[in-house]
Design an enzyme around this catalytic site. Structure first.
Site, PDB file in Angstrom:
ATOM      1  N   GLY A  59       0.836  -1.205   0.000  1.00  0.00           N
ATOM      2  CA  GLY A  59       0.000   0.000   0.000  1.00  0.00           C
ATOM      3  C   GLY A  59       0.860   1.239   0.000  1.00  0.00           C
ATOM      4  N   CYS A  86       5.376  -6.192   1.208  1.00  0.00           N
ATOM      5  CA  CYS A  86       5.751  -4.787   1.064  1.00  0.00           C
ATOM      6  C   CYS A  86       5.305  -3.977   2.301  1.00  0.00           C
ATOM      7  CB  CYS A  86       5.196  -4.248  -0.253  1.00  0.00           C
ATOM      8  SG  CYS A  86       5.962  -2.707  -0.749  1.00  0.00           S
ATOM      9  N   TYR A  87       4.253  -3.162   2.188  1.00  0.00           N
ATOM     10  CA  TYR A  87       3.792  -2.429   3.379  1.00  0.00           C
ATOM     11  C   TYR A  87       3.472  -3.422   4.508  1.00  0.00           C
ATOM     12  CZ  TYR A  87       1.023   0.544   6.441  1.00  0.00           C
ATOM     13  OH  TYR A  87       0.543   1.215   7.535  1.00  0.00           O
ATOM     14  N   HIS A 176       7.092  -8.143  -4.531  1.00  0.00           N
ATOM     15  CA  HIS A 176       5.708  -8.533  -4.844  1.00  0.00           C
ATOM     16  C   HIS A 176       5.674  -9.885  -5.574  1.00  0.00           C
ATOM     17  CE1 HIS A 176       3.622  -4.805  -3.699  1.00  0.00           C
ATOM     18  NE2 HIS A 176       4.817  -4.280  -3.909  1.00  0.00           N
ATOM     19  N   GLU A 178       3.126 -11.510  -6.268  1.00  0.00           N
ATOM     20  CA  GLU A 178       1.872 -11.623  -7.033  1.00  0.00           C
ATOM     21  C   GLU A 178       2.004 -11.140  -8.476  1.00  0.00           C
ATOM     22  OE1 GLU A 178       2.581  -9.608  -4.579  1.00  0.00           O
ATOM     23  OE2 GLU A 178       1.431  -7.759  -4.529  1.00  0.00           O
ATOM     24  N   ASP A 234     -19.291 -10.004 -19.617  1.00  0.00           N
ATOM     25  CA  ASP A 234     -19.921 -10.024 -18.288  1.00  0.00           C
ATOM     26  C   ASP A 234     -21.451 -10.113 -18.351  1.00  0.00           C
ATOM     27  OD1 ASP A 234     -17.304  -9.531 -17.753  1.00  0.00           O
ATOM     28  OD2 ASP A 234     -17.577  -7.430 -17.231  1.00  0.00           O
ATOM     29  N   LYS A 376     -12.290 -11.288 -14.060  1.00  0.00           N
ATOM     30  CA  LYS A 376     -12.645 -11.375 -15.484  1.00  0.00           C
ATOM     31  C   LYS A 376     -12.353 -12.762 -16.091  1.00  0.00           C
ATOM     32  CE  LYS A 376     -13.851  -8.907 -19.141  1.00  0.00           C
ATOM     33  NZ  LYS A 376     -14.914  -7.888 -19.125  1.00  0.00           N
TER      34      LYS A 376
END
Ligand code: XMP
Length: 520
Positions: A59, A86-87, A176, A178, A234, A376
């Site tokens: 963040g 991280c944060y 990170h 991710e 969607d 998605k």
């Protein structure tokens, strides 16, 4: 009733990172349920029921200030394993009396080489020859190890890049895992959720389809549902899921704004009617859209006009259906996460995204949002599970305001026609060259400048067509696609020869950030 409540899950506490959503995705890719929570959600009753692990996201805040977002101390004593990213790492360091400081000179953005200093369950099979390439984005760093922790890995700029308290099962990493730029990032998640948290694989996307249909049946019973259908992924998946649950009691409305791709509206309408036997009505509204958009240059104004006109048209039509009790929307998980405040602060708005999500609640209709827990690509998979053709389920995303935000400046029917033709050629060429599925989103746009050209022996003075193609995971960040030269040659040639009104083609080679995917 949500039948997911009895499943093992990992929760992610969001501190506002741009990539928090990716953490949730990575966990689900291992067939484990994951949920993103804000700090405020932690006050809710039974929030830790079935939680096997907690991830603290990155963040923009800093623990070096007097006030910074944090979680209640008790969470560190719940005996649930914690991974801070991280944060999240810096917060753990602060909590356990380590030291963190801001150092602009030592900041790391992008690639960094990580060196292992100690074995850990978290990094099993992660390093190759004790090294790994990771993606960093920080200027605060931990310079004194927190009490009870040991150092697992470091980079040149940040000494405590991975730390652990093995006994308490608390881990912190500065990079990170991710994002795909981190090599082997998934291995970190795999080790955390299975070896450290002992989570069971209990989540399957295909079984979600059955659950959703059952839940819609239970909620709607014998009432009727109305759905705004655009023909995008969607809303199409929403319509098919509801149709499977309640059949003819679903009524779909397609609003033709005139800002769609060439022939797309009619062809998807035909698929819904002929293949899926849906109950669909088209409202032709392009005239009024062109009228309201005349001489509007400001992108935000365009978006607002299109959005509110859509609502007006839809509302007027919906009133005709007297015994309808529900309104279906294609809200996705990222829409929900993006629209809530993480730490109480308001993140700055970049664009007013318009979709059916903007419909007013005062229509006295109850909302049904069957996709609100999904990403998605999961929606595409659900689409396939519910029988949606590849033609629709694999479609690139298309923005609610349509071509209006791809014609920079003033919109006229002539410009829309020119753009539709150029865009059609571009997309067809992508399909023909097997490139369409390799790209996350591609389109042609029209720039409001005319330049000089020469065709045959005559001078021309026509518009510039910009083509854009990006690779991305969720639209939050993107890179431009690296086309082979022959394709660029061919596309320029085909557009200029095939479309009257364009005499120059340019390829957009910016990533997001600093650009956005759309031009407006
Ligand atoms: P940007 O341009 O913000 O786009 O980088 C990110 C993704 O969002 C889509 N987009 C929209 N989708 N209504 C939508 O439904 C909108 O108003 C809208 N604006 C942008 C864009 O196409 C890309 O996929």
């Amino acid at each position: 009733m949500n039948q997911n409540i009895n499943k093992d899950k990992i929760i992610i506490i969001d501190f506002g990172s741009q990539v928090t959503k990716l953490i949730a995705r990575r966990i689900r890719e291992f067939s484990v349920l994951s949920e993103i929570l804000t700090i405020n959600d932690l006050k809710k009753k039974n929030i830790f029921q079935n939680v096997k692990g907690i991830i603290l996201s990155g963040g923009p805040s800093t623990v070096t200030k007097i006030l910074f977002p944090k979680i209640p101390n008790e969470i560190f004593n719940l005996n649930i394993p914690i991974l801070g990213i991280c944060y999240g790492l810096q917060l753990i360091a602060k909590q356990f009396k380590g030291k963190v400081k801001t150092n602009v000179k030592k900041r790391e953005f992008g690639r960094a080489i990580l060196t292992k200093t100690k074995n850990s369950l978290l990094t099993k099979n992660f390093f190759k020859k004790n090294k790994s390439i990771v993606w960093m984005s920080h200027q605060d760093y931990v310079y004194k190890l927190p009490v009870g922790f040991s150092k697992i890995a470091q980079t040149d700029q940040s000494e405590m890049t991975i730390i652990e308290n093995k006994q308490k099962k608390i881990y912190g990493i500065q990079f990170h895992p991710e994002v795909t730029h981190t090599q082997n990032g998934n291995v970190i998640f795999k080790n955390f959720i299975f070896d450290i948290c002992k989570t069971k694989k209990q989540w399957k996307l295909v079984s979600e389809k059955i659950r959703i249909i059952k839940e819609i049946k239970q909620t709607v019973q014998k009432d009727k549902v109305i759905c705004a259908l655009s023909g995008g992924v969607d809303s199409s998946v929403v319509a098919l899921l509801i149709h499977k649950a309640i059949g003819k009691n679903l009524k779909c409305i397609m609003v033709d704004t005139g800002m769609m791709r060439k022939d797309e509206f009619k062809s998807t309408y035909k698929i819904f009617i002929n293949k899926y036997k849906l109950n669909v009505k088209i409202l032709y509204a392009s005239k009024i859209y062109f009228k309201k958009l005349k001489n509007i240059i400001d992108p935000e104004k365009k978006r607002k006009i299109i959005g509110s006109l859509f609502i007006k048209i839809f509302e007027k039509e919906a009133k005709k259906y007297k015994n309808v009790k529900f309104l279906a929307q294609g809200t996705l998980y990222p829409d929900i996460i993006e629209s809530r405040s993480v730490t109480g602060s308001k993140t700055s708005k970049i664009k007013s995204h318009h979709n059916v999500g903007g419909l007013p609640k005062k229509m006295n209709l109850k909302l049904i949002e069957p996709l609100k827990e999904f990403f998605k690509d999961e929606v595409r998979e659900l689409g396939t599970a519910v029988g949606l053709t590849k033609e629709i389920s694999q479609k690139h995303p298309f923005p609610g305001p349509g071509l209006a935000i791809r014609i920079v400046g003033n919109i006229t029917p002539e410009k829309v026609k020119i753009l539709q033709e150029a865009d059609y050629i571009f997309i067809q060429q992508l399909i023909k060259n097997n490139l369409y599925d390799k790209i996350w989103q591609a389109y042609a746009a029209l720039l409001p400048v005319k330049t000089v050209g020469v065709m045959g022996d005559s001078r021309t003075y026509e518009y510039i067509c910009l083509i854009r193609a990006v690779i991305s995971e969720d639209g939050m960040t993107a890179n431009y696609f690296n086309f082979p030269k022959f394709f660029l040659d061919e596309i320029s040639n085909k557009i200029i020869n095939g479309v009257k009104g364009i005499n120059r083609v340019v390829y957009d080679i910016t990533s997001k950030p600093p650009s956005t995917i759309e031009l407006e």
